[in-house]
Design a protein around this motif. Sequence first.
Motif, short mmCIF file in Angstrom:
data_model
loop_
_atom_site.label_atom_id
_atom_site.label_comp_id
_atom_site.label_asym_id
_atom_site.label_seq_id
_atom_site.Cartn_x
_atom_site.Cartn_y
_atom_site.Cartn_z
N GLU A 186 0.81 -1.22 0.00
CA GLU A 186 0.00 0.00 0.00
C GLU A 186 0.84 1.27 0.00
N THR A 187 2.05 1.21 0.55
CA THR A 187 2.82 2.43 0.79
C THR A 187 4.05 2.57 -0.10
N ASN A 188 4.17 1.73 -1.15
CA ASN A 188 5.35 1.82 -2.02
C ASN A 188 4.97 1.84 -3.49
N ASP A 189 5.76 2.57 -4.27
CA ASP A 189 5.54 2.66 -5.71
C ASP A 189 5.99 1.39 -6.41
N ILE A 190 7.01 0.76 -5.85
CA ILE A 190 7.60 -0.46 -6.42
C ILE A 190 7.75 -1.48 -5.31
N VAL A 191 7.39 -2.73 -5.58
CA VAL A 191 7.65 -3.81 -4.62
C VAL A 191 8.50 -4.86 -5.31
N THR A 201 4.02 -19.55 0.75
CA THR A 201 4.18 -18.42 -0.18
C THR A 201 3.71 -18.71 -1.60
N ARG A 202 3.53 -19.97 -1.96
CA ARG A 202 3.12 -20.28 -3.33
C ARG A 202 1.79 -19.60 -3.67
N GLN A 203 1.79 -18.86 -4.77
CA GLN A 203 0.62 -18.11 -5.26
C GLN A 203 0.10 -17.09 -4.24
N SER A 204 0.95 -16.69 -3.31
CA SER A 204 0.53 -15.71 -2.30
C SER A 204 0.49 -14.29 -2.84
N ILE A 205 1.21 -14.03 -3.92
CA ILE A 205 1.19 -12.70 -4.53
C ILE A 205 0.08 -12.72 -5.57
N ASN A 206 -1.11 -12.35 -5.10
CA ASN A 206 -2.33 -12.55 -5.88
C ASN A 206 -3.00 -11.23 -6.23
N TYR A 207 -4.17 -11.33 -6.80
CA TYR A 207 -4.94 -10.15 -7.25
C TYR A 207 -5.09 -9.13 -6.13
N ASP A 208 -5.59 -9.58 -4.98
CA ASP A 208 -5.88 -8.64 -3.88
C ASP A 208 -4.63 -7.97 -3.36
N VAL A 210 -1.57 -7.49 -4.93
CA VAL A 210 -0.94 -6.58 -5.89
C VAL A 210 -1.82 -5.36 -6.15
N ASN A 211 -3.11 -5.52 -6.02
CA ASN A 211 -4.05 -4.41 -6.24
C ASN A 211 -3.88 -3.31 -5.20
N LYS A 212 -3.16 -3.59 -4.14
CA LYS A 212 -2.91 -2.58 -3.11
C LYS A 212 -1.84 -1.57 -3.55
N LEU A 213 -1.09 -1.89 -4.62
CA LEU A 213 -0.08 -0.95 -5.11
C LEU A 213 -0.74 0.37 -5.53
N PRO A 214 -0.08 1.49 -5.27
CA PRO A 214 -0.61 2.78 -5.71
C PRO A 214 -0.61 2.88 -7.23
N PRO A 231 -3.13 -16.34 -12.83
CA PRO A 231 -4.46 -15.90 -13.27
C PRO A 231 -4.91 -14.60 -12.61
N GLY A 232 -4.64 -14.48 -11.32
CA GLY A 232 -5.02 -13.28 -10.59
C GLY A 232 -4.28 -12.05 -11.08
N LEU A 233 -2.97 -12.20 -11.34
CA LEU A 233 -2.18 -11.07 -11.81
C LEU A 233 -2.59 -10.66 -13.22
#
Length: 305
Positions: A186-191, A201-208, A210-214, A231-233
């Motif tokens: 939520e608080t960074n331009d780049i992660v 951690t498998r598939q933990s970087i999902n739609y919800d 990543v959608n928190k990125l500004p 699929p989520g990304l």
Amino acid sequence: MKVLIATVKPFAPAAVEGIKKELEGAGHQVVLLEKYGSEAELLSAVSDADAMIVRSDKVTKDVLNAAKNLKIVVRAGAGYDSIDTAYAKEKGVVVENTPGQNSNAVAELVFGLLVYAVRNFYNGKAGTELKGKRLGILAFGNVGRNVARIAKGFGMEVSAFDEFVPADKIEAQGVHAAKSRDDLFETNDIVSLHIPATAETRQSINYDVVNKLPKNGILINTARKEVIDEPGLLKLLAERTDLKYITDIKPDADADFQKFEGRYFSTPKKMGAQTAEANINAGIAAARQINAFFKDGDTKFQVNK
């Protein structure tokens, strides 16, 4: 002892020379298997090996069953998800990695990819600078700390989150400690991702997540393909035309990601550790760890205790 160096992607010649010097100097016999085309070749080569050095090579149950004399496998690098560590433990085989040897190489790649991304892949149009941008680092191990070091040189604001590293340890490195993974996004331009591929951690970087990125956020992955919910990304990139995804690990759905021209880039092969220095450092570290194991029973870097 017979030590097998089994590498589909071979070490650099200088690395092989250094590995042999270390192992043969300790009285071990070295056997080299490079660019092998099938598991059958590996099964044959490992049948009488006492030790084994691999890179991203798969050490499966079949490999471990074929290796009647095997006592130790060392992965020249940090990630070891290509090795069946649980079955190796059952068989009494020690599995080690060589943490830290590739970390600077991966960290430098992060910024090579980031500059390419923020300059619009050098398409001739005006891009942006990294100076003043907020960089979030997910996992603060050897690579994460090197990423933070380089980011400061770019004049970036750096944050990190690692559930296994206390906040005060992160702050001691001059890096802001995010409260949680969600807070980091939520608080960074780049992660930048530096988490291993585990059951958690498998598939933990999902739609919800990543959608928190500004707006105009960038996700960069030089960790593992498996941590991404593809699929989520893909769904998110279709909905949010401001986001970019940059990686050195080609996704399974690469053709689908390619549709997002100007917002997606993947190197043809995993490139994090592909430097002469990292190649040599990791290979020689693996050889020294095998020597220490046979000489003193040293298992400092064992990952399947």
